[in-house]
Design an enzyme around this catalytic site. Structure first.
Site, PDB file in Angstrom:
ATOM      1  N   TRP A 160     -10.657   0.209  -7.101  1.00 42.47           N
ATOM      2  CA  TRP A 160     -10.092  -0.927  -7.896  1.00 42.47           C
ATOM      3  C   TRP A 160     -11.120  -2.191  -7.753  1.00 42.47           C
ATOM      4  O   TRP A 160     -11.034  -3.080  -8.794  1.00 42.47           O
ATOM      5  CB  TRP A 160      -8.722  -1.236  -7.526  1.00 42.47           C
ATOM      6  N   ASN A 188      -2.911   8.173  -2.439  1.00 45.69           N
ATOM      7  CA  ASN A 188      -1.645   8.640  -1.500  1.00 45.69           C
ATOM      8  C   ASN A 188      -1.267  10.047  -1.824  1.00 45.69           C
ATOM      9  O   ASN A 188      -1.060  10.692  -0.986  1.00 45.69           O
ATOM     10  CB  ASN A 188      -0.707   7.661  -1.483  1.00 45.69           C
ATOM     11  N   LYS A 198       5.777   1.818  -2.449  1.00 50.24           N
ATOM     12  CA  LYS A 198       5.767   3.296  -3.446  1.00 50.24           C
ATOM     13  C   LYS A 198       4.431   4.081  -2.597  1.00 50.24           C
ATOM     14  O   LYS A 198       4.766   5.559  -2.939  1.00 50.24           O
ATOM     15  CB  LYS A 198       5.270   2.753  -4.770  1.00 50.24           C
TER      16      LYS A 198
END
Length: 493
Positions: free
Chosen positions: A53, A379, A286
């Protein structure tokens, strides 16, 4: 003639798409004025950290604004010395040869030969070296534009106007403590945009969450007014491939609105929001449940399903299906995966009621970010590989080709904080005070699998099969009907 005029006022991205130059230059000039840049003094933007990212973010800016060389300078820092293994070099060579535009670019830059030699094992490539050619080690299949790479941190940041934090949350404190030494003589501090998603737990003076923006604030002394968080439901490689995406930049109005305008692109909508800390914490939350679930895809079901989230339900003839830790243990059982999803979403809803005064405002963004992480996030991949036995917990949180798995540390932090007796709530069934974690069996199980290592991945299924487990809807109803909000968890009073 009209077409010619349009092309004269348009810039071409590295992937061939077009963006209006005049509009970009106006945005750049507007931001320069707000920051107080004099004519002839370029706006200096530096990305710190070159994961997927972080690299894509720098490349997006370079593609859009790099043409205005006298007005803006875009660079990225990464640590030197990280070698590219031969298998990765071979794969990189295949990617280069499959893309004619990339192949031609490397030949023009006289850089192609080194990739030939690396494939043969005659040369060692380094991560900072290939990043200059537009290749991120954690995202080999998505070539970027060439980037200006700096391996000396002091050189990269000492005079930066905007610093983009692209290092993982687990490394943010250390990196910015070093950066603080280089800013001691600065009269004005830079603007910092953090991309990191993860949290730490602090138990003194009262138990509370420390987010990356808080780490940066404490390490550097830069005012929170100048520190922002950018997050959203996105996958880095897809954003660079110009798939439509959106994000939120959160922080004070002084900077979030002009930065949202500056960062916005036709394929990448950036909204702005004042609630920095809560959105940042949701970005870490999350990741916790993504490890337990895994990748996500659609599978048609015979009958519709109801998935509760916040104050609403998703009603669809397609059920969200996971292929991760639960999937690997159940031979891709759609039913087992949907059971997991119901329990993990109910726990996330429960936790948001502890963290936010108006948790219903977070339901959409949290669900969207969870969804994309389950679809294609690292993840989810980690949980899948762990359950299949293709990786082990002894390999640590940093996985070659993927980068840092931030959900592991987030599991530990959330478990530790929600275990504190000072946050006790009344257990609905037993009518006695209990720590919040007692009502989060999936979080407890993930902690025992990933952190204390008391149990194997199979424990996830055992938790779902526990006959004493409450209906996930009951957990949601408990959260919605009780005043659980604990502002001290976020360091607020």
């Amino acid at each position: 003639m009209v077409g010619c005029m349009e092309n004269m006022n348009a810039g071409v991205y590295s992937n061939g798409s077009i963006q209006n130059i005049n509009g970009l230059e106006e945005r750049l000039d507007e931001l320069r004025r707000l920051i107080g840049k004099a004519d002839g003094d370029p706006l200096r933007i530096v990305g710190v950290g070159a994961g997927a990212w972080g690299s894509v973010f720098a490349a997006l800016l370079q593609d859009s604004y790099g043409q205005f060389r006298e007005k803006v300078q875009i660079r990225i820092w990464r640590r030197p010395g990280r070698a590219v293994d031969r298998a990765t070099a071979e794969h990189l060579f295949e990617v280069i040869n499959s893309r004619e535009d990339v192949l031609r670019r490397l030949i023009r830059r006289c850089a192609y030969l080194k990739y030939v030699e690396a494939r043969l094992g005659d040369r060692t490539l380094y991560a900072d070296e290939i990043l200059k050619d537009g290749f991120c080690l954690n995202m080999i299949d998505t070539p970027l534009c060439p980037l200006k790479v700096v391996t000396n941190l002091q050189e990269a940041v000492w005079d930066a106007d905007i610093v983009v934090n692209g290092v993982p949350s687990t490394e943010t404190r250390e990196v910015f403590e070093e950066i603080s030494h280089y800013w001691k003589e600065r009269i004005t501090m830079p603007i910092i945009i953090s991309l990191a998603k993860g949290i730490e737990a602090a138990l003194e003076p009262v138990p509370h969450i420390i987010t990356p923006t808080k780490m940066i604030n404490r390490a550097t002394g830069v005012s929170m007014e100048n520190i922002l968080y950018l997050g959203g439901p996105n996958i880095a490689s897809e954003i660079y491939d110009k798939e439509y995406a959106n994000a939120r930049i959160c922080g004070t109005e002084k900077w979030r609105k002009p930065l949202a305008k500056f960062l916005r692109q036709p394929h990448f909508t950036v909204w702005d929001n004042s609630d920095l800390v809560t959105h940042e914490v949701m970005g870490g939350l999350k990741n916790v449940y993504a490890i337990g679930a895994g990748k996500l895809r659609y599978q048609n079901m015979i009958s519709p399903c109801l998935l509760p989230f916040g104050n609403f339900c998703i009603h669809s003839n397609s059920c969200l299906v996971f292929s991760g830790m639960v999937a690997a243990l159940t031979k891709e059982s759609a039913t087992s995966k949907s059971v997991y999803f119901a329990h993990c979403t109910s726990e996330m809803i429960f936790i948001t009621h502890l963290l936010a005064e108006e948790p219903e405002k977070l339901a959409g963004p949290l669900l969207a970010d969870t969804y994309v992480t389950l679809l294609k996030g690292r993840n989810a991949w980690y949980g899948q590989m762990l359950a299949k036995g293709e990786i082990s917990r002894d390999m640590g949180d940093s996985i070659s080709g993927k980068g840092m798995i931030q959900g592991v540390s987030a599991v530990g932090a959330f478990y530790e904080l929600l275990s504190q007796s000072c946050f006790s709530i009344l257990h609905p069934g037993e009518n006695k005070p209990v720590a919040p974690v007692e009502l989060c069996p999936i979080l407890q199980t993930l902690y025992k699998v990933l952190i204390s290592r008391e149990q194997s991945s199979q424990a996830i299924l055992q938790a779902l099969r526990d006959e004493t487990l409450n209906d996930p809807r009951e957990r949601i109803e408990i959260a919605q009907s009780h005043a659980f909000y604990r502002p001290s968890l976020l360091g607020q009073t």
